[in-house]
Structure formats: C-alpha cells, structure tokens
Motif scaffolding. Sequence first.
Motif, PDB file in Angstrom:
ATOM      1  N   ILE A 175      -4.717   6.175   8.760  1.00  0.00           N
ATOM      2  CA  ILE A 175      -3.333   6.961   8.948  1.00  0.00           C
ATOM      3  C   ILE A 175      -4.070   7.666   7.482  1.00  0.00           C
ATOM      4  CG2 ILE A 175      -1.190   7.544   8.755  1.00  0.00           C
ATOM      5  CD1 ILE A 175      -0.261   5.008   9.099  1.00  0.00           C
ATOM      6  N   THR A 176      -4.214   9.196   7.546  1.00  0.00           N
ATOM      7  CA  THR A 176      -5.067   9.842   6.379  1.00  0.00           C
ATOM      8  C   THR A 176      -3.643  11.253   6.678  1.00  0.00           C
ATOM      9  OG1 THR A 176      -6.739   9.287   7.208  1.00  0.00           O
ATOM     10  CG2 THR A 176      -6.586  11.289   6.200  1.00  0.00           C
ATOM     11  N   MET A 177      -3.946  11.854   5.622  1.00  0.00           N
ATOM     12  CA  MET A 177      -2.835  13.146   4.942  1.00  0.00           C
ATOM     13  C   MET A 177      -4.288  13.832   4.241  1.00  0.00           C
ATOM     14  SD  MET A 177       1.104  11.630   5.038  1.00  0.00           S
ATOM     15  CE  MET A 177       1.885  11.526   6.372  1.00  0.00           C
ATOM     16  N   ASP A 178      -4.364  15.057   4.991  1.00  0.00           N
ATOM     17  CA  ASP A 178      -4.842  15.834   4.202  1.00  0.00           C
ATOM     18  C   ASP A 178      -4.340  17.366   4.037  1.00  0.00           C
ATOM     19  OD1 ASP A 178      -6.953  17.296   3.078  1.00  0.00           O
ATOM     20  OD2 ASP A 178      -8.122  17.583   4.722  1.00  0.00           O
ATOM     21  N   LEU A 191      -4.251   5.082   4.021  1.00  0.00           N
ATOM     22  CA  LEU A 191      -3.939   4.462   3.885  1.00  0.00           C
ATOM     23  C   LEU A 191      -4.581   3.999   5.419  1.00  0.00           C
ATOM     24  CD1 LEU A 191      -1.284   2.726   3.085  1.00  0.00           C
ATOM     25  CD2 LEU A 191      -0.005   3.168   4.598  1.00  0.00           C
ATOM     26  N   GLY A 192      -5.006   2.294   5.376  1.00  0.00           N
ATOM     27  CA  GLY A 192      -6.089   1.147   6.348  1.00  0.00           C
ATOM     28  C   GLY A 192      -5.225   0.387   6.793  1.00  0.00           C
ATOM     29  N   ARG A 193      -5.357   0.336   7.954  1.00  0.00           N
ATOM     30  CA  ARG A 193      -4.669  -0.881   8.953  1.00  0.00           C
ATOM     31  C   ARG A 193      -3.834  -1.653   8.201  1.00  0.00           C
ATOM     32  NH1 ARG A 193      -5.925  -3.700  15.148  1.00  0.00           N
ATOM     33  NH2 ARG A 193      -3.785  -3.576  15.330  1.00  0.00           N
ATOM     34  N   LEU A 244      -3.354  15.623   9.801  1.00  0.00           N
ATOM     35  CA  LEU A 244      -2.059  14.240   9.449  1.00  0.00           C
ATOM     36  C   LEU A 244      -3.364  13.515  10.360  1.00  0.00           C
ATOM     37  CD1 LEU A 244      -0.205  11.838   8.777  1.00  0.00           C
ATOM     38  CD2 LEU A 244       1.274  12.561  10.906  1.00  0.00           C
ATOM     39  N   PHE A 245      -4.066  12.873  10.472  1.00  0.00           N
ATOM     40  CA  PHE A 245      -4.355  11.648  11.245  1.00  0.00           C
ATOM     41  C   PHE A 245      -4.138  10.097  11.395  1.00  0.00           C
ATOM     42  CE2 PHE A 245      -6.844  15.150   9.620  1.00  0.00           C
ATOM     43  CZ  PHE A 245      -7.892  15.717  10.332  1.00  0.00           C
ATOM     44  N   ILE A 246      -4.479   9.914  12.323  1.00  0.00           N
ATOM     45  CA  ILE A 246      -4.546   8.043  13.019  1.00  0.00           C
ATOM     46  C   ILE A 246      -5.371   7.679  14.254  1.00  0.00           C
ATOM     47  CG2 ILE A 246      -3.392   6.623  14.273  1.00  0.00           C
ATOM     48  CD1 ILE A 246      -0.708   8.056  14.005  1.00  0.00           C
ATOM     49  N   SER A 247      -6.170   7.063  12.897  1.00  0.00           N
ATOM     50  CA  SER A 247      -7.899   6.463  13.683  1.00  0.00           C
ATOM     51  C   SER A 247      -8.824   7.987  13.806  1.00  0.00           C
ATOM     52  CB  SER A 247      -8.025   5.589  14.908  1.00  0.00           C
ATOM     53  OG  SER A 247      -7.058   5.112  14.455  1.00  0.00           O
TER      54      SER A 247
END
Length: 581
Positions: free
Chosen positions: A336-339, A360-362, A394-397
């Motif tokens: 999970i990434t927030m840029d 944040l890694g899984r 906001l990214f997931i995978s």
Amino acid sequence: MSFIGRLSWFFQQQWGKYALAIILMATVNILGIIPPKMIGNVIDQIRIGGLSAETLRNNVLLLVGLAVLIYIMVYIWVTTLFGNSILLEKLLRGRLLQHLTRMSPSFFQRNSTGELMALATNDVLAVSQTAGYGVMTLVNTLVGTAVVLITMVSLISYKLMLAALIPMPFLALVISVLGKKTRKHFIAAQTAFGKMNDQALESISGMRVIRSYVQEEQDIAAFDQVTKDVMNKNRKVAAVNALFHPSIALIVGLSYAIGIGYGAYMVFHNQISLGQLISFNIYLGMLIWPMIAFGEFINILQRGNASVDRLTKGFQQQADVQDAEMTITVEVPGQITMDRLSFRYPGAVHDSLRDISLQLGRGQTLGIVGRTGSGKSTLLKQLLRQYPVEPNRLFISQVPVEQIGLSQVRGWIGYVPQEHLLLSKSIRDNIALGLPEASEEAVWKAIEMASFTKDIDHLPDGLETIVGENGVMLSGGQKQRVSIARALMTDPEILILDDSLSAVDARTESAILANLRRERLGKTTFIATHRLSAVVHADWILVLDEGTIVEEGTHEQLMLLGGWYKEQFDRQQMEASLNGV
C-alpha cells in the motif's frame, strides 16, 4: 403529469393489473346507470296503471342480480388496485434503503436522519396512496361522469342536463385554487415532520447527557415547540382539505336545485315524464361522488407530486465515490503506497491531510499517532474510499485505488471505528454480522482474539444476550471488543483499528495485540491510537500534526529522535506506573 412520468417504471410493470382494475371500474359505472332507468320506468308504469306483479318481480330480481355482480366486480378491482399500491410502497422503501446504503458520508451530512425518515414513511405512503386511491378517484370521475352525462342526454333531455351543469365551471376554479394551496402546505408539513424526527432522535440518543445536566424540562419544552410547529402546519393542510367537500357539495347542491326546479317545469309542460325526472335526479345524485372524487384526486395528486418530487431529489443524489468505467482486478492487496496524498473534506476551507507519503508491505503493521484532530481517522478513511481520492496518489499493489472496484477494496477491509455501532440483537448476531453463516467455533475464535471470553461467561445469556439499542447493556470496553471480534470474523486482508482500544485496560490491550500479531501473520494492519503502547510493535509509525507527517519510523527510531513521540510515550509510561502503585 410528472407523477406518472416519474413512476412510469412501475406502471409499465403492473400495466396488466391496472388495466383489469380500470376495465372493471368502467364496467361498474356503466352497469350503475341501469337501476335508475328501471326505477323511472316502474314509476311511469305505476302512473299509467300498467305495472303487473310479474314485471315488478322481474325488475326486483334483476336489481338483486345486478347488485351481486357489481359487488363481485368492485371486490376484484379494489383488491387489485390497492394491492398495486401496497406493492409500490414496498418497492419504494426497498429502493430507498438500497440507495442509502450506497451513499457516502457527505450525503448524510447534507440530509438529516429525520428528513430521510420522513421520506421513508410519510412521502412513500403519500406516493402509494396516489397510485391506488388516486387512480380510483380519477377513473371514477372520468368514466362515471361521462357515462351519466351521456345517459342524461340520450335518455332524458339535453336541455335539463345543460341547465343542471351551469354551476360546474366554478368547480374547476375551486379545485385549482385549493390544489395549489394543498401542495404548498403539505411540503411545509413534511419538512416540519423531518425536523421533529431529528429532535426526537437527538433526545432519545442523548438521554443520559440530558439527565446528567438536569435538562429534562428544557428538552421537553424544545420538543413541544417542534411538535407545535408540526401540528400547526398539518392544521393548515387539514383546513385546506376541509374546504374541498363543502365547496363541491355546494356546487353540486346548486345543480340539484336547478335540476329539480327546471325538471318539474318540463314535467308540467309534458316535455319529460315523471319517471324520467326521478331518473334524472338519481343520475344527478350519481354525479356528486365523481365531483367529490375529483376534488379528492386533485388533493391526493398534489400530495403525491410533492412527495415524489422529494423522493426523486433523494434518488438523484449520487455518491461522491463511484467505480471507474473500467476497473482493474487485484487478486490480493499487496504493498500500500501513498504518494504525496492530500485531502480536504467537502465544504472545508483547509486541507485535512497534506503531502502524506508512505509505503507499507503486505503483512506489515502501521501505527498512526498524534494529537486530537491531527488527521489520524481522516488518513484511514482514504483506504475505506468514503471520499474521493486524488488520482494516482493512493496505490494498492501498484494499482491506483480509484481504478479498483469499490466492492473489492471494501471486501478486503475489516474496520473498527471510534464510534461503535451495535445492533439491538444478540452478541452472537453482532459478531457474525459480516458472516452470518459462521460456525460456533469461528465465533468463539473471534471472541478469544478480542479477549472477550471472560465477559461472555458473566453475561446472563452468554452469546445470546441482547445488547440493547447501540449496545446499551455493555460497557465501553465491551462494545469495543465486540466490534473488534466482528471485524476479525471475516479474517480481513486489511484490518483498520481507529482508536479501538481506548476503553480497555492495559492488560487487555496487550492480550488483544498479542493475539493479532499471532493470528494475522501475512495480513496488513493499521492502528490509529492515542495510547502509544498499542503501536510499539508496529513495523512503521507515523506521527501526524495538523494533517502532515512530523515524525516517522520504528518505535526505537522515534525514541532516539527525542521528539513528540518520545515525550508522549514517557509521560504515558509514567502515568501507567503511578496508576499501578
């Protein structure tokens, strides 16, 4: 008419039943002209001395048979028509609830709970009445009036009919004026009803606070003012409604007077027979109900139009967050990434989050801490997709979250909010809310992970204990643990705890966190809290202040940094040791 246009979907679905009801109503109106004609003929036969016993018997038997036939037809069309009305009421309430479940928080900020309750009760009922009773009055008015007028012209005298209908144009004027007033006052009454609902909800939900500050009398007085406003506005509606019947009755009474007076003149000059005059007056009496019904129809239609307008406005409001036209399927939520994510609540002047960046890694745990109002809950709500997110922030995978289906994102998440909503059901039903078919073993496992086992043993009915409205029978800590167990029941890929351990003691908190670390290996966890001991074990910790990250790192790194986190942690540890003494 706007009413028919907005409910065309329902009339198209039920056109067969409506057609049957309308045909039967029209047939009943046509059959209704036979008895007055028979009565007139019998009177003329009596007058000239030509009535035999056999003729009288046949007429009586025919009238009885006609009454039975009309009774059967009326029963069929009443049950068919009003069955449609009840069905519409059911469908509208179902659609409204389905619509509400799809709305985002901003919708409920724009629309109060009392207003939504008014839509689901009074407005839906007004619409269904228009689709039932309104259709009945319209058909009876049009068909009944047409049949009677044609009969008057063809069987009696067009001159007498025209004379008797002279007052009728005034009827249209009265109905138009009163109809507009009814619509205006009804909308005002519905709005007042919504405000009364809000006041009642606030009083009931805040009863403990009201009593603690000895404000019962003031609250009763405030509610009395609201109910007086509702009463006064409904009185205005009733006052306008009360004018319909006497106005129509007065105009129809004038028609009666003209019909009897001019009809007697025509009988005296042998233009019509006595039997025809009696039949005409019966037919004129048959016009009273259609005229009154037309006034009722205008009244009901105005109410129905006002309510369908309010419902349509509610249905037209769309959720702020929608699925993309082409969504991307992600099997499991990975990193999970927030840029540089920023966020501002609708209608707010300042950003609540500014330039938030994290990875944040899984399977990792993120702790979020900071002062009250620093943006912890707001940050977590970005994952819940309750508000629109900046594109490509906001990214997931590695996939932008706005390109992933809402149902898929929310299906990954187990969320325990600050305010715990419990249903007025058993503890088991509350815990198994997201997985109703769960086994007893799965429920007990969730209870054990939430460290709630001992509490269950002390409750009067164990798992079947009814918690009352919003968990009134439970303490704050018990409510939190029931909510945690409910979130854990679905074994979510992403668990979000938003200050969900604030009401439990330190030992229980430690036990719950240990259970989470042991049972949720490989699953991602977010913990927002004021109690820093809850995030000591986290893989990464964010310290927020006024919507920005002011410190971040592991517990050890933040302690070495010597900033707000270390100062707050030391203070809490000291308070804990003093309380232990």
